[in-house]
Every structure is written in C-alpha cells, then in structure tokens.
Scaffold this motif. Structure first.
Motif, PDB file in Angstrom:
ATOM      1  N   ALA A  24       0.830  -1.202   0.000  1.00 15.82           N
ATOM      2  CA  ALA A  24       0.000   0.000   0.000  1.00 15.82           C
ATOM      3  C   ALA A  24       0.868   1.258   0.000  1.00 15.82           C
ATOM      4  O   ALA A  24       0.608   2.212  -0.744  1.00 15.82           O
ATOM      5  CB  ALA A  24      -0.935  -0.006   1.213  1.00 15.82           C
ATOM      6  N   ASP A  25       1.911   1.253   0.794  1.00 18.67           N
ATOM      7  CA  ASP A  25       2.811   2.413   0.843  1.00 18.67           C
ATOM      8  C   ASP A  25       3.491   2.642  -0.506  1.00 18.67           C
ATOM      9  O   ASP A  25       3.616   3.789  -0.973  1.00 18.67           O
ATOM     10  CB  ASP A  25       3.880   2.208   1.925  1.00 18.67           C
ATOM     11  N   ALA A  26       3.956   1.552  -1.123  1.00 17.14           N
ATOM     12  CA  ALA A  26       4.640   1.673  -2.416  1.00 17.14           C
ATOM     13  C   ALA A  26       3.692   2.209  -3.484  1.00 17.14           C
ATOM     14  O   ALA A  26       4.063   3.069  -4.300  1.00 17.14           O
ATOM     15  CB  ALA A  26       5.216   0.318  -2.839  1.00 17.14           C
ATOM     16  N   VAL A  27       2.446   1.713  -3.504  1.00 14.79           N
ATOM     17  CA  VAL A  27       1.475   2.178  -4.497  1.00 14.79           C
ATOM     18  C   VAL A  27       1.104   3.638  -4.237  1.00 14.79           C
ATOM     19  O   VAL A  27       0.960   4.433  -5.164  1.00 14.79           O
ATOM     20  CB  VAL A  27       0.232   1.272  -4.497  1.00 14.79           C
ATOM     21  N   ASN A  28       0.956   4.013  -2.971  1.00 15.00           N
ATOM     22  CA  ASN A  28       0.667   5.413  -2.632  1.00 15.00           C
ATOM     23  C   ASN A  28       1.753   6.343  -3.167  1.00 15.00           C
ATOM     24  O   ASN A  28       1.471   7.422  -3.697  1.00 15.00           O
ATOM     25  CB  ASN A  28       0.534   5.584  -1.122  1.00 15.00           C
ATOM     26  N   SER A  29       3.008   5.930  -3.001  1.00 19.95           N
ATOM     27  CA  SER A  29       4.124   6.747  -3.502  1.00 19.95           C
ATOM     28  C   SER A  29       4.068   6.871  -5.017  1.00 19.95           C
ATOM     29  O   SER A  29       4.307   7.947  -5.579  1.00 19.95           O
ATOM     30  CB  SER A  29       5.457   6.133  -3.071  1.00 19.95           C
ATOM     31  N   ALA A  30       3.760   5.763  -5.687  1.00 15.25           N
ATOM     32  CA  ALA A  30       3.669   5.797  -7.146  1.00 15.25           C
ATOM     33  C   ALA A  30       2.491   6.665  -7.607  1.00 15.25           C
ATOM     34  O   ALA A  30       2.600   7.386  -8.608  1.00 15.25           O
ATOM     35  CB  ALA A  30       3.529   4.371  -7.693  1.00 15.25           C
ATOM     36  N   VAL A  31       1.369   6.607  -6.882  1.00 13.19           N
ATOM     37  CA  VAL A  31       0.227   7.469  -7.211  1.00 13.19           C
ATOM     38  C   VAL A  31       0.627   8.939  -7.116  1.00 13.19           C
ATOM     39  O   VAL A  31       0.287   9.754  -7.981  1.00 13.19           O
ATOM     40  CB  VAL A  31      -0.967   7.171  -6.270  1.00 13.19           C
ATOM     41  N   LEU A  34       2.653   9.969 -10.047  1.00 14.48           N
ATOM     42  CA  LEU A  34       1.888  10.032 -11.294  1.00 14.48           C
ATOM     43  C   LEU A  34       0.902  11.191 -11.324  1.00 14.48           C
ATOM     44  O   LEU A  34       0.662  11.793 -12.373  1.00 14.48           O
ATOM     45  CB  LEU A  34       1.118   8.712 -11.495  1.00 14.48           C
ATOM     46  N   THR A  35       0.299  11.512 -10.181  1.00 13.29           N
ATOM     47  CA  THR A  35      -0.807  12.485 -10.154  1.00 13.29           C
ATOM     48  C   THR A  35      -0.490  13.755  -9.396  1.00 13.29           C
ATOM     49  O   THR A  35      -1.236  14.736  -9.501  1.00 13.29           O
ATOM     50  CB  THR A  35      -2.054  11.844  -9.510  1.00 13.29           C
ATOM     51  N   GLY A  36       0.577  13.718  -8.588  1.00 16.32           N
ATOM     52  CA  GLY A  36       0.883  14.877  -7.752  1.00 16.32           C
ATOM     53  C   GLY A  36       0.116  14.890  -6.448  1.00 16.32           C
ATOM     54  O   GLY A  36       0.290  15.788  -5.619  1.00 16.32           O
ATOM     55  N   ARG A  37      -0.756  13.893  -6.238  1.00 19.17           N
ATOM     56  CA  ARG A  37      -1.523  13.790  -4.991  1.00 19.17           C
ATOM     57  C   ARG A  37      -1.219  12.458  -4.334  1.00 19.17           C
ATOM     58  O   ARG A  37      -1.149  11.420  -5.013  1.00 19.17           O
ATOM     59  CB  ARG A  37      -3.030  13.896  -5.264  1.00 19.17           C
ATOM     60  N   ALA A  38      -1.069  12.475  -3.019  1.00 15.98           N
ATOM     61  CA  ALA A  38      -0.741  11.247  -2.292  1.00 15.98           C
ATOM     62  C   ALA A  38      -1.872  10.241  -2.398  1.00 15.98           C
ATOM     63  O   ALA A  38      -3.056  10.616  -2.372  1.00 15.98           O
ATOM     64  CB  ALA A  38      -0.459  11.564  -0.825  1.00 15.98           C
ATOM     65  N   GLY A  39      -1.517   8.974  -2.533  1.00 16.88           N
ATOM     66  CA  GLY A  39      -2.526   7.923  -2.554  1.00 16.88           C
ATOM     67  C   GLY A  39      -3.131   7.708  -1.184  1.00 16.88           C
ATOM     68  O   GLY A  39      -2.526   8.036  -0.165  1.00 16.88           O
ATOM     69  N   THR A  61      -4.884   3.897  -9.443  1.00 20.64           N
ATOM     70  CA  THR A  61      -4.286   2.837  -8.621  1.00 20.64           C
ATOM     71  C   THR A  61      -3.687   1.752  -9.513  1.00 20.64           C
ATOM     72  O   THR A  61      -2.592   1.244  -9.248  1.00 20.64           O
ATOM     73  CB  THR A  61      -5.334   2.233  -7.681  1.00 20.64           C
ATOM     74  N   ARG A  62      -4.393   1.393 -10.603  1.00 23.26           N
ATOM     75  CA  ARG A  62      -3.872   0.366 -11.512  1.00 23.26           C
ATOM     76  C   ARG A  62      -2.568   0.823 -12.154  1.00 23.26           C
ATOM     77  O   ARG A  62      -1.607   0.048 -12.265  1.00 23.26           O
ATOM     78  CB  ARG A  62      -4.905   0.028 -12.594  1.00 23.26           C
ATOM     79  N   CYS A  63      -2.531   2.088 -12.570  1.00 20.15           N
ATOM     80  CA  CYS A  63      -1.302   2.599 -13.180  1.00 20.15           C
ATOM     81  C   CYS A  63      -0.144   2.563 -12.185  1.00 20.15           C
ATOM     82  O   CYS A  63       0.985   2.189 -12.530  1.00 20.15           O
ATOM     83  CB  CYS A  63      -1.521   4.032 -13.666  1.00 20.15           C
ATOM     84  N   ALA A  64      -0.437   2.941 -10.932  1.00 17.35           N
ATOM     85  CA  ALA A  64       0.599   2.926  -9.903  1.00 17.35           C
ATOM     86  C   ALA A  64       1.066   1.500  -9.617  1.00 17.35           C
ATOM     87  O   ALA A  64       2.258   1.238  -9.421  1.00 17.35           O
ATOM     88  CB  ALA A  64       0.075   3.573  -8.621  1.00 17.35           C
ATOM     89  N   LEU A  65       0.121   0.562  -9.600  1.00 18.31           N
ATOM     90  CA  LEU A  65       0.475  -0.845  -9.407  1.00 18.31           C
ATOM     91  C   LEU A  65       1.413  -1.326 -10.506  1.00 18.31           C
ATOM     92  O   LEU A  65       2.371  -2.072 -10.251  1.00 18.31           O
ATOM     93  CB  LEU A  65      -0.787  -1.708  -9.402  1.00 18.31           C
TER      94      LEU A  65
END
Length: 427
Positions: A24-31, A34-39, A61-65
């Motif tokens: 979850a932390d890794a995907v939040n960082s990737a979000v 990608l978007t400029g907003r925290a996941g 979320t899929r893109c971040a995954l």
C-alpha cells in the motif's frame, strides 16, 4: 456469491517480499508521482484485493500498481469490469482453459524463441533471489566468528558482493528488490572489509570500504550504513588514528537508526569508548561505556534486527570493547574485570573473540605482576588462533616480549618458549 481470492497477487507479494501495508505504501508513492496527490491506500485496501472483494482497482491505482510491479493489472489477477469474475462453480473449467492456453502459449513461445533468440523476455529478479544471498551472508558471518581475518573469508565475501551486483543486470526487478540487492552487496563487501581489518590488511580494507559505502548509499539501508562506518571507526582505531576513528564512528552514531533502536546506539557508544581509550581520554571512556550499558539495558530483545548485529553484539562484546579501552589506558584491574565478565558470557560460536579476550586478559595479568597466571592464561589460546589470526599472533608476540622483559631467565619464560614452539609445530 462468494468472492474468489486473488492468489496471483498473493503469490507476487510473497515472491517480492511485500506485506499488505508495504505494498500500500509503495502504491501510494507511485500514485503521488503520477498524479501529484498522495494515494489513500492502506493495508486493508490490499487485503481487499487479495480477498477478491475488489477485483478491478481505480485507474490511477492500476497505473501505480503497474509502476511498482512492472506488470499489467490483469497479470496480477485483477479482472476488468464487464468481464465476469470467476465463481467457485466455474473454477475447474477456468483451470482447464488456463492449462490449455498455457500449453498453446508455451509452444508458440518456444517457436518464437527459436526464430528470434534475442527477443526472449528478461528474467524477473525477486525477493527469493535476495533471500538466497542472505542465507549465504549468514554463513560468512559464522565463518568470521570462528576463524576471523582470513583471506579466504574476505575473498568469498567479495565474490558474493559481485554476485549481488550481477543479479542487478540479470533481469527486471522492482525498486524494492533492487534496493535489497544493493544492501546485500554492501553487506558482503563490509564483511570483506572486516576480514581485511581483522587480518591487519588495511589498504585492502579501505578499498572494500569505499565500494561498500557506495552500495549502501544506493540501498538506502541505514543498518548497513551503520555497520560500514562503525567498521571504519574500528579500522582507524587499530591503525592508531583515534581522530579519524572518532569521526567515522560519529557518522554511524548520528544515523537516525541509533535514535530508534537503543541496541545500535549502545554499539556505537561502546566503540566510541574503545576509541577514547586509544586516545587516552579516561573520563570520556568511562562516560561512553556507562551510556552504552544504559542503552543496552533499554533495548527490547524482541525487536527485529539484522543477523550480523544479533550474531555478535551483546553484553560480552560490550565488555570486550571495555577491556580493550582500559588496557590502552593502563587501568589493568578494570581491564581484568571486564575480561572475566566477557569470557563468562561469550557464546560458543565466538571462537575468535574468545582467543582475543584470553590474550588481552593475559596482558592485564602480566601488567599487574602475575607472570605465572598470565602465562597460564596465554597458553589457553588455541594453536590455530595463535598462529593464523593476525591480531592474536601479534598480541601474543607482544606478550612474550613483555614476559621476557618482566621475568628474564625464569622458568615461566622457559615454559612459554616451549609452549609457543608446540604452536608452531602444530600449525
């Protein structure tokens, strides 16, 4: 209708060492990238994916995954909306279809590989590769505690560091796996560095140190950074350069890790105390060991720590460092006290440490005028350590010289000379 668990995602997480929270932390960082907003995911979000309660995450979320895993969402077991999700009643048919597709796909892939051998997909490097390396790291640690300082240990550790780096180029991997590989490489290189220090091969140790420091920075692993800089402090102490030793050890002690874990703080303080002893700073030596002891008592034994730390740092090692410091200060009764404490609590696998402590105890006894007791103590050092371990050999040579100066032409000197002859014969 019961949800079907996403076993594909579960298998990927196990392979790459992710918990629900860490993914979850890794995907939040990737979000955020990608978007400029925290996941806004947490561990319960990932557990919902694994349980099959969420079969198709939101697009961001899929893109971040896909950024985190390097795989499309469908390859992670997710099902696009509009496509019926598998039910328990249809699972056998789906498994049969999957086997058929796998067989056909495998034949097609083999044909494609034969026609164009350079286009095969790269190997996927996972946490299982890292774990395999870490098991061999534990073997290096065990060899060091038994034999210490041997060129063979140094060479094996350096070769394993190179193996960790070679894996970086052997295929694709997530950032988490790459960081772990860099940490493994740094750990092996720091073991090579320590073997060279222990064998008094300081120029070689410095070369290992530089490579270990670079790998540690790429890994971001604070524990291995601590190990390397703490080793550097010990190296400069053995070289008789206390100012450099103090500066290097301060780098280790100032890492955030030492504020989070009292055991790391304790080791940093104990090694600082040994450096102060070399520099003849009596007050600073005493204060450092008092603080090291206090920090050790505050440390929670149940906390997770790296294998290299758990394998050697305990009360016996703290007393060993105090023994070294007080010997350097010429406070021989206090040195003797710490030597006995160390020997009484040393774990059986600490063969090298027992030989060093026994030799230092002999020095402390001799300096207090107890030549016979000192000689009997020195004779307890095993022949293998006495002849093959550079630090032990040098300390025993210094002991023999001091003994001959203290009690020339005595039967004690004669006994010592005869005993050392048997060591050389045994070697």
């Amino acid at each position: 209708m019961d949800a079907i668990r996403n076993t594909v995602l579960e298998a990927w997480m196990a392979e790459h060492g992710y918990s629900s929270n860490s993914l979850a932390d890794a995907v939040n960082s990737a979000v955020e990238q990608l978007t400029g907003r925290a996941g806004g995911l947490d561990g319960s979000s990932v557990r919902a994916w694994k349980a099959g309660r969420v079969i198709w995450p939101k697009s961001a979320t899929r893109c971040a995954l896909e950024v985190v895993t390097g795989l499309p969402a469908v390859a992670l077991g997710f099902v696009p909306r509009g496509r019926p999700s598998p039910t328990p009643a249809s699972s056998q048919q789906e498994e049969s279809d999957m086997k058929r597709r796998t067989l056909v796909g495998g034949i097609a892939a083999a044909a494609a590989a034969a026609a164009a051998p350079g286009t095969a997909s790269p190997r996927r490097i996972g946490m299982s590769d890292v774990n395999r390396l870490n098991k061999r790291f534990a073997e290096i640690i065990a060899s060091d505690h038994r034999h210490g300082g041997q060129p063979g240990i140094e060479m094996r550790a350096a070769a394993l560091a190179d193996e960790a780096l070679n894996l970086q180029n052997a295929g694709s991997a997530t950032q988490r796996v790459r960081s772990s590989l860099y940490a493994s490489g740094a750990a092996f290189r720091s073991s090579a560095m320590w073997a060279a220090i222990d064998g008094r091969r300081y120029d070689v140790a410095k070369a290992h140190m530089r490579e270990a420091q670079a790998l540690a920075e790429m890994s971001g692993d604070q524990a291995i950074k601590f190990r390397i800089w703490s080793h550097a402090g010990t190296m400069y102490r053995h070289m008789g350069r206390p100012a450099d030793a103090c500066a290097a050890n301060d780098v280790a002690r100032n890492l955030h890790l030492t504020r989070r874990d009292p055991l790391f703080a304790s080791l940093g303080l104990a090694r600082q105390g040994a450096i102060h002893g070399t520099a003849q700073n009596r007050t600073d030596t005493r204060r450092a060991f008092e603080q090291a002891q206090d920090a050790m008592l505050r440390a929670d034994p149940a906390d997770h720590r790296p294998v290299w730390l758990l394998a050697f740092y305990d009360q016996a090692e703290l007393d060993s460092l105090a023994l070294s410091a007080y010997l350097a200060l010429g406070d021989y009764p206090t040195a003797e006290y710490h030597a006995h404490r160390c020997l009484s609590s040393l774990r059986p696998h600490m063969v090298r440490s027992r030989a060093i402590t026994t030799t230092r105890l002999a020095h402390a006894l001799l300096a207090q005028g107890a030549a016979e007791a000192a000689t009997a103590t020195a004779m307890r050092v095993p022949a293998d350590a006495a002849t093959r371990h550079a630090r032990v050999s040098r300390m025993l040579e210094e002991f023999g010289a001091a003994l001959r100066a203290t009690a020339p032409r005595s039967t004690t000197v004669q006994n010592w000379t005869e005993h050392t002859t048997t060591w050389r014969t045994a070697a």
